[in-house]
Design a protein around this motif. Structure first.
Motif, PDB file in Angstrom:
ATOM      1  N   TYR A  89       2.894  -3.159   4.913  1.00 20.14           N
ATOM      2  CA  TYR A  89       4.178  -3.715   4.483  1.00 20.14           C
ATOM      3  C   TYR A  89       4.190  -4.153   3.026  1.00 20.14           C
ATOM      4  O   TYR A  89       5.219  -4.066   2.354  1.00 20.14           O
ATOM      5  CB  TYR A  89       4.573  -4.887   5.394  1.00 20.14           C
ATOM      6  N   ASP A  90       3.068  -4.629   2.532  1.00 19.57           N
ATOM      7  CA  ASP A  90       3.045  -5.043   1.142  1.00 19.57           C
ATOM      8  C   ASP A  90       3.312  -3.875   0.199  1.00 19.57           C
ATOM      9  O   ASP A  90       3.764  -4.064  -0.927  1.00 19.57           O
ATOM     10  CB  ASP A  90       1.712  -5.704   0.796  1.00 19.57           C
ATOM     11  N   LYS A  91       3.086  -2.647   0.695  1.00 20.14           N
ATOM     12  CA  LYS A  91       3.275  -1.458  -0.126  1.00 20.14           C
ATOM     13  C   LYS A  91       4.617  -0.767   0.090  1.00 20.14           C
ATOM     14  O   LYS A  91       5.004   0.086  -0.709  1.00 20.14           O
ATOM     15  CB  LYS A  91       2.136  -0.461   0.124  1.00 20.14           C
ATOM     16  N   LEU A  92       5.308  -1.089   1.178  1.00 22.61           N
ATOM     17  CA  LEU A  92       6.545  -0.347   1.452  1.00 22.61           C
ATOM     18  C   LEU A  92       7.805  -1.203   1.575  1.00 22.61           C
ATOM     19  O   LEU A  92       8.899  -0.661   1.729  1.00 22.61           O
ATOM     20  CB  LEU A  92       6.393   0.544   2.692  1.00 22.61           C
ATOM     21  N   ILE A  93       7.669  -2.529   1.511  1.00 22.66           N
ATOM     22  CA  ILE A  93       8.857  -3.381   1.617  1.00 22.66           C
ATOM     23  C   ILE A  93       9.916  -2.978   0.603  1.00 22.66           C
ATOM     24  O   ILE A  93      11.108  -2.888   0.926  1.00 22.66           O
ATOM     25  CB  ILE A  93       8.485  -4.869   1.433  1.00 22.66           C
ATOM     26  N   ALA A  94       9.517  -2.724  -0.635  1.00 20.66           N
ATOM     27  CA  ALA A  94      10.489  -2.382  -1.687  1.00 20.66           C
ATOM     28  C   ALA A  94      11.282  -1.139  -1.320  1.00 20.66           C
ATOM     29  O   ALA A  94      12.482  -1.047  -1.623  1.00 20.66           O
ATOM     30  CB  ALA A  94       9.783  -2.187  -3.024  1.00 20.66           C
ATOM     31  N   TYR A 110      13.699   6.898   2.751  1.00 18.79           N
ATOM     32  CA  TYR A 110      12.795   7.421   3.771  1.00 18.79           C
ATOM     33  C   TYR A 110      11.547   8.067   3.179  1.00 18.79           C
ATOM     34  O   TYR A 110      10.471   7.997   3.769  1.00 18.79           O
ATOM     35  CB  TYR A 110      13.505   8.343   4.752  1.00 18.79           C
ATOM     36  N   ARG A 111      11.659   8.676   2.010  1.00 14.31           N
ATOM     37  CA  ARG A 111      10.459   9.217   1.373  1.00 14.31           C
ATOM     38  C   ARG A 111       9.504   8.097   0.964  1.00 14.31           C
ATOM     39  O   ARG A 111       8.279   8.219   1.115  1.00 14.31           O
ATOM     40  CB  ARG A 111      10.837  10.058   0.151  1.00 14.31           C
ATOM     41  N   GLY A 112      10.058   7.007   0.447  1.00 20.96           N
ATOM     42  CA  GLY A 112       9.215   5.894   0.039  1.00 20.96           C
ATOM     43  C   GLY A 112       8.451   5.287   1.201  1.00 20.96           C
ATOM     44  O   GLY A 112       7.251   4.995   1.094  1.00 20.96           O
ATOM     45  N   VAL A 113       9.136   5.094   2.333  1.00 24.30           N
ATOM     46  CA  VAL A 113       8.488   4.522   3.512  1.00 24.30           C
ATOM     47  C   VAL A 113       7.428   5.471   4.061  1.00 24.30           C
ATOM     48  O   VAL A 113       6.283   5.074   4.319  1.00 24.30           O
ATOM     49  CB  VAL A 113       9.533   4.192   4.595  1.00 24.30           C
ATOM     50  N   ILE A 114       7.792   6.732   4.231  1.00 29.60           N
ATOM     51  CA  ILE A 114       6.865   7.704   4.818  1.00 29.60           C
ATOM     52  C   ILE A 114       5.654   7.909   3.922  1.00 29.60           C
ATOM     53  O   ILE A 114       4.503   7.927   4.385  1.00 29.60           O
ATOM     54  CB  ILE A 114       7.597   9.029   5.100  1.00 29.60           C
ATOM     55  N   ASP A 115       5.863   8.072   2.633  1.00 26.03           N
ATOM     56  CA  ASP A 115       4.744   8.326   1.725  1.00 26.03           C
ATOM     57  C   ASP A 115       3.795   7.136   1.648  1.00 26.03           C
ATOM     58  O   ASP A 115       2.570   7.306   1.635  1.00 26.03           O
ATOM     59  CB  ASP A 115       5.266   8.675   0.330  1.00 26.03           C
ATOM     60  N   ALA A 116       4.350   5.918   1.591  1.00 23.31           N
ATOM     61  CA  ALA A 116       3.494   4.733   1.521  1.00 23.31           C
ATOM     62  C   ALA A 116       2.638   4.612   2.780  1.00 23.31           C
ATOM     63  O   ALA A 116       1.437   4.306   2.714  1.00 23.31           O
ATOM     64  CB  ALA A 116       4.345   3.479   1.330  1.00 23.31           C
ATOM     65  N   TYR A 117       3.246   4.861   3.929  1.00 21.44           N
ATOM     66  CA  TYR A 117       2.547   4.771   5.220  1.00 21.44           C
ATOM     67  C   TYR A 117       1.481   5.860   5.327  1.00 21.44           C
ATOM     68  O   TYR A 117       0.306   5.587   5.631  1.00 21.44           O
ATOM     69  CB  TYR A 117       3.587   4.921   6.325  1.00 21.44           C
TER      70      TYR A 117
END
Length: 427
Positions: free
Chosen positions: A240-245, A255-262
């Motif tokens: 979460y610290d990497k994808l909250i933004a 959705y790309r930001g969430v998927i890529d960070a995960y």
């Protein structure tokens, strides 16, 4: 491998902020641009399992990630945890559920429930979302589903009461209330509970097996995007610290930001592990505005190769994402590609690409099922055929037709099964 967690100074325990009478109010800036709501259904082994406190660790990451929020972005978290130590309890000896607000790395008390609740009860789920959307007014809303889930695999179309095989989302063990029944919320009931609430910009399902065509179709009126994995996810869940933004971005950046960070987090986490190197987890997004068209196109293409189903269709060695006594949740894109003509698949795939605009495949992921782990070696390794969204495929074996599961029957609780026409083939 254990997730690297930043433990924040001053956070004595995950519920401390929920009963500090001196805590200031969090928000004085009026209507937000977007409010993200996190539903942490943790009254189960995610509170603590073999010494790892998954809920507390992820909550710490959420707090860390909140440092990236702008002044017009709000983040509310519903927390329902299981009491495991004296430090987890409130003054009356119970870990009562609460809603906190997180911003700038700080935690603020917003609402404390006066009694124990079942977080997997659809009425409670609706009550929490109603409270959050009313108290944190915004132009847009997003929802994170945190906890256990099994997608469409359910026993009946109601909240579970006695049968532990009934699954869906949530798993509330009822420990704080002295209960002994494990309860889940079926996805059909989740959709009904969300009816009439503000339509969400996204639902990010940080739980297992939620990226099913059946789930995406059922939640089409509740959200614009459904983001998650068709497979099991690690107990540590999302970073979460990497994808909250990314939860506050729009369109493909969201959705790309969430998927890529995960996805990238676990590639990096396992890079030095000889057994898990190269392992992550399949992830995808469903654009629910396009899923109805995908359902009709799927109905049409199934008719081209299933007139005498199941004799005329094959599962081959395509990947399945779940194993509960038997393989379940086959990759739908690979299934269609394996059975349709090249021309029919190309036409269907256009609809799939619109409904599933982004996904990242991993050919192995963490699983508790030895049979699924062994199957990784047998799966067709051509990643280009997969789409990271599963679909129910009827079978004639015992678990699909008999006993407490009867998957061929229970899947009919979902609208998708009727739109694509499984009943017309005798199921």
């Amino acid at each position: 491998m254990r997730k690297i967690v930043m433990i924040l100074c001053g956070l004595v325990c995950l519920l401390t902020a929920c009963h500090d009478d001196d805590e200031p109010e969090a928000w004085e800036k009026g209507r937000a641009a977007r409010t993200v709501m996190v539903y942490m259904a943790g009254e189960n082994n995610l509170t603590v399992h073999r010494g790892t406190r998954y809920l507390r660790n992820d909550l710490n990451e959420i707090i860390e990630g909140s440092k990236h929020l702008a002044d017009n972005q709000r983040l509310l978290v519903f927390v329902d945890s299981m009491v495991t130590t004296k430090s987890d309890t409130l003054k009356d000896g119970r870990g009562l559920p609460c809603i906190i607000e997180v911003h700038g790395g700080q935690v603020y008390k917003r609402h404390e429930f006066g009694q124990e609740v079942c977080s997997s009860d659809p009425a409670v789920f609706r009550e929490v979302l109603q409270w959050m959307t009313a108290e944190a007014e915004a132009d847009e809303y997003g929802l994170v589903l945190w906890g256990h889930a099994t997608g469409w695999t359910v026993h009946t179309d109601t909240i579970a009461s006695a049968r532990t095989v009934t699954k869906g989302y949530g798993q509330d063990d009822g420990s704080d209330a002295g209960g002994t029944q494990r309860r889940w919320m079926n996805i059909t009931q989740m959709a009904k509970a969300m009816a009439g609430l503000p339509k969400l910009k996204f639902i990010f399902a940080d739980c297992c097996n939620m990226m099913c065509a059946e789930v995406g179709y059922e939640l089409r009126n509740a959200t614009d995007y459904l983001i998650g994995s068709p497979a099991e996810i690690p107990g540590n869940g999302a970073p979460y610290d990497k994808l909250i933004a990314s939860l506050y971005k729009s369109g493909s950046d969201l959705y790309r930001g969430v998927i890529d960070a995960y996805y990238n987090y676990y590639l990096d986490e396992y890079r030095n592990d000889s057994d898990l190197k190269g392992c992550s987890l399949p992830l995808a997004v469903i654009d629910t505005k396009q899923i109805e068209n995908l359902a009709y196109r799927t109905r049409d293409v199934l008719a081209t190769f299933t007139p005498e189903y199941p004799k005329s269709a094959s599962l081959g060695n395509i990947a399945f994402y779940y194993y509960y006594d038997t393989p379940l949740m086959y990759d739908m894109r690979a299934y269609i590609k394996h059975n349709a003509t090249e021309a029919d698949f190309a036409l269907w795939d256009q609809a799939f690409s619109q409904a599933v605009p982004y996904y990242r495949m991993s050919m192995k992921w963490l699983t508790i099922y030895e049979a699924l782990l062994a199957s990784f070696r047998q799966f067709d390794q051509n990643e280009g055929q997969y789409g990271c969204v599963s679909m129910f495929v009827p079978k004639t074996n015992y678990y699909y037709t008999t006993g407490g599961f009867q998957y061929n029957k229970t899947v009919m609780n979902f609208s998708w099964a009727h739109v694509v026409g499984w009943p017309q083939y005798g199921w």
